[in-house]
Motif scaffolding. Structure first.
Motif, PDB file in Angstrom:
ATOM      1  N   ASN A  29       0.821  -1.213   0.000  1.00 15.86           N
ATOM      2  CA  ASN A  29       0.000   0.000   0.000  1.00 15.86           C
ATOM      3  C   ASN A  29       0.854   1.262   0.000  1.00 15.86           C
ATOM      4  OD1 ASN A  29      -2.464  -1.343  -0.059  1.00 15.86           O
ATOM      5  ND2 ASN A  29      -2.495  -1.560   2.159  1.00 15.86           N
ATOM      6  N   THR A  30       1.862   1.280  -0.826  1.00 16.37           N
ATOM      7  CA  THR A  30       2.727   2.451  -0.947  1.00 16.37           C
ATOM      8  C   THR A  30       2.736   2.929  -2.384  1.00 16.37           C
ATOM      9  OG1 THR A  30       4.690   1.111  -1.343  1.00 16.37           O
ATOM     10  CG2 THR A  30       4.244   1.705   0.938  1.00 16.37           C
ATOM     11  N   ILE A  31       3.018   4.187  -2.550  1.00 22.95           N
ATOM     12  CA  ILE A  31       3.140   4.778  -3.877  1.00 22.95           C
ATOM     13  C   ILE A  31       4.528   5.382  -3.985  1.00 22.95           C
ATOM     14  CG2 ILE A  31       2.316   6.561  -5.449  1.00 22.95           C
ATOM     15  CD1 ILE A  31      -0.442   6.217  -4.223  1.00 22.95           C
ATOM     16  N   THR A  32       5.231   5.047  -5.056  1.00 21.36           N
ATOM     17  CA  THR A  32       6.557   5.589  -5.299  1.00 21.36           C
ATOM     18  C   THR A  32       6.453   6.618  -6.414  1.00 21.36           C
ATOM     19  OG1 THR A  32       7.548   3.485  -4.706  1.00 21.36           O
ATOM     20  CG2 THR A  32       8.922   5.021  -5.935  1.00 21.36           C
ATOM     21  N   VAL A  33       6.901   7.824  -6.152  1.00 19.87           N
ATOM     22  CA  VAL A  33       6.898   8.874  -7.161  1.00 19.87           C
ATOM     23  C   VAL A  33       8.342   9.129  -7.560  1.00 19.87           C
ATOM     24  CG1 VAL A  33       6.289  11.254  -7.668  1.00 19.87           C
ATOM     25  CG2 VAL A  33       4.833   9.894  -6.170  1.00 19.87           C
ATOM     26  N   LEU A  34       8.633   8.976  -8.842  1.00 18.18           N
ATOM     27  CA  LEU A  34       9.982   9.191  -9.328  1.00 18.18           C
ATOM     28  C   LEU A  34      10.231  10.668  -9.585  1.00 18.18           C
ATOM     29  CD1 LEU A  34      10.329   6.242 -11.849  1.00 18.18           C
ATOM     30  CD2 LEU A  34      11.163   6.365  -9.508  1.00 18.18           C
ATOM     31  N   ALA A  35      11.481  11.039  -9.504  1.00 19.97           N
ATOM     32  CA  ALA A  35      11.873  12.415  -9.792  1.00 19.97           C
ATOM     33  C   ALA A  35      11.633  12.715 -11.270  1.00 19.97           C
ATOM     34  CB  ALA A  35      13.347  12.605  -9.449  1.00 19.97           C
ATOM     35  N   PRO A  36      11.451  13.979 -11.626  1.00 20.65           N
ATOM     36  CA  PRO A  36      11.250  14.328 -13.039  1.00 20.65           C
ATOM     37  C   PRO A  36      12.536  14.123 -13.833  1.00 20.65           C
ATOM     38  CG  PRO A  36      11.513  16.302 -11.733  1.00 20.65           C
ATOM     39  CD  PRO A  36      11.459  15.153 -10.770  1.00 20.65           C
ATOM     40  N   GLY A  37      12.378  13.943 -15.120  1.00 21.13           N
ATOM     41  CA  GLY A  37      13.541  13.794 -15.987  1.00 21.13           C
ATOM     42  C   GLY A  37      13.135  13.388 -17.395  1.00 21.13           C
ATOM     43  N   PRO A  38      14.108  13.294 -18.278  1.00 18.67           N
ATOM     44  CA  PRO A  38      13.835  12.982 -19.678  1.00 18.67           C
ATOM     45  C   PRO A  38      13.515  11.506 -19.890  1.00 18.67           C
ATOM     46  CG  PRO A  38      16.182  13.153 -19.321  1.00 18.67           C
ATOM     47  CD  PRO A  38      15.535  13.537 -18.034  1.00 18.67           C
ATOM     48  N   ASN A  39      12.791  11.229 -20.985  1.00 13.18           N
ATOM     49  CA  ASN A  39      12.525   9.839 -21.332  1.00 13.18           C
ATOM     50  C   ASN A  39      13.766   9.216 -21.984  1.00 13.18           C
ATOM     51  OD1 ASN A  39      12.586  10.573 -24.084  1.00 13.18           O
ATOM     52  ND2 ASN A  39      10.391  10.906 -24.135  1.00 13.18           N
ATOM     53  N   THR A  40      13.678   7.950 -22.338  1.00 10.25           N
ATOM     54  CA  THR A  40      14.834   7.216 -22.852  1.00 10.25           C
ATOM     55  C   THR A  40      15.405   7.845 -24.117  1.00 10.25           C
ATOM     56  OG1 THR A  40      13.941   5.178 -21.920  1.00 10.25           O
ATOM     57  CG2 THR A  40      15.635   4.941 -23.588  1.00 10.25           C
ATOM     58  N   PHE A  41      14.547   8.184 -25.073  1.00 12.13           N
ATOM     59  CA  PHE A  41      15.030   8.751 -26.334  1.00 12.13           C
ATOM     60  C   PHE A  41      15.737  10.082 -26.112  1.00 12.13           C
ATOM     61  CE2 PHE A  41      14.430  11.503 -30.043  1.00 12.13           C
ATOM     62  CZ  PHE A  41      15.133  10.759 -30.984  1.00 12.13           C
ATOM     63  N   LYS A  42      15.111  10.965 -25.333  1.00 10.27           N
ATOM     64  CA  LYS A  42      15.725  12.270 -25.067  1.00 10.27           C
ATOM     65  C   LYS A  42      17.032  12.123 -24.303  1.00 10.27           C
ATOM     66  CE  LYS A  42      11.570  15.098 -25.064  1.00 10.27           C
ATOM     67  NZ  LYS A  42      10.697  15.975 -24.278  1.00 10.27           N
ATOM     68  N   ALA A  43      17.084  11.162 -23.385  1.00  8.24           N
ATOM     69  CA  ALA A  43      18.306  10.959 -22.605  1.00  8.24           C
ATOM     70  C   ALA A  43      19.466  10.514 -23.497  1.00  8.24           C
ATOM     71  CB  ALA A  43      18.057   9.923 -21.506  1.00  8.24           C
ATOM     72  N   PHE A  44      19.234   9.491 -24.324  1.00  6.37           N
ATOM     73  CA  PHE A  44      20.314   9.006 -25.187  1.00  6.37           C
ATOM     74  C   PHE A  44      20.726  10.043 -26.227  1.00  6.37           C
ATOM     75  CE2 PHE A  44      19.167   4.614 -23.811  1.00  6.37           C
ATOM     76  CZ  PHE A  44      20.421   4.281 -23.327  1.00  6.37           C
ATOM     77  N   SER A  45      19.760  10.725 -26.830  1.00  3.80           N
ATOM     78  CA  SER A  45      20.125  11.730 -27.829  1.00  3.80           C
ATOM     79  C   SER A  45      20.857  12.903 -27.191  1.00  3.80           C
ATOM     80  CB  SER A  45      18.893  12.205 -28.602  1.00  3.80           C
ATOM     81  OG  SER A  45      17.978  12.852 -27.754  1.00  3.80           O
ATOM     82  N   GLY A  46      20.457  13.297 -25.988  1.00  5.75           N
ATOM     83  CA  GLY A  46      21.134  14.375 -25.288  1.00  5.75           C
ATOM     84  C   GLY A  46      22.551  13.997 -24.877  1.00  5.75           C
ATOM     85  N   LEU A  47      22.729  12.749 -24.419  1.00  7.21           N
ATOM     86  CA  LEU A  47      24.063  12.286 -24.038  1.00  7.21           C
ATOM     87  C   LEU A  47      24.997  12.222 -25.238  1.00  7.21           C
ATOM     88  CD1 LEU A  47      23.082   9.492 -21.508  1.00  7.21           C
ATOM     89  CD2 LEU A  47      24.355  11.579 -20.990  1.00  7.21           C
TER      90      LEU A  47
END
Length: 71
Positions: free
Chosen positions: A8-26
């Motif tokens: 009964n827990t909810i995990t909220v991830l930090a904001p950030g880019p998706n996979t495509f944006k991350a790889f293209s940006g790197l």
């Protein structure tokens, strides 16, 4: 948002880019320049999706201490 119904827990991830944006940006900017860019866009705690893996960047000293020392 990820949900764990068993505990009964909810995990909220930090904001950030998706996979495509991350790889293209790197590829386009290199690791250090890209992390500086997403830090300005998303703040002191960033989650970068790298396919099935997630890379968390903690920039603020208090965040780093909380993650590495208190947990």
């Amino acid at each position: 948002m990820e949900t764990n119904l068993e505990k009964n827990t909810i995990t909220v991830l930090a904001p950030g880019p998706n996979t495509f944006k991350a790889f293209s940006g790197l590829i386009k900017h290199g690791f250090l320049d890209y992390t500086g860019k997403i830090w300005k866009e998303h703040g002191d705690l960033v989650c970068i999706n790298l396919g099935v893996r997630k890379l968390f960047l903690a920039i603020n000293a208090n965040s780093v201490q909380h993650i590495n020392v208190k947990n």
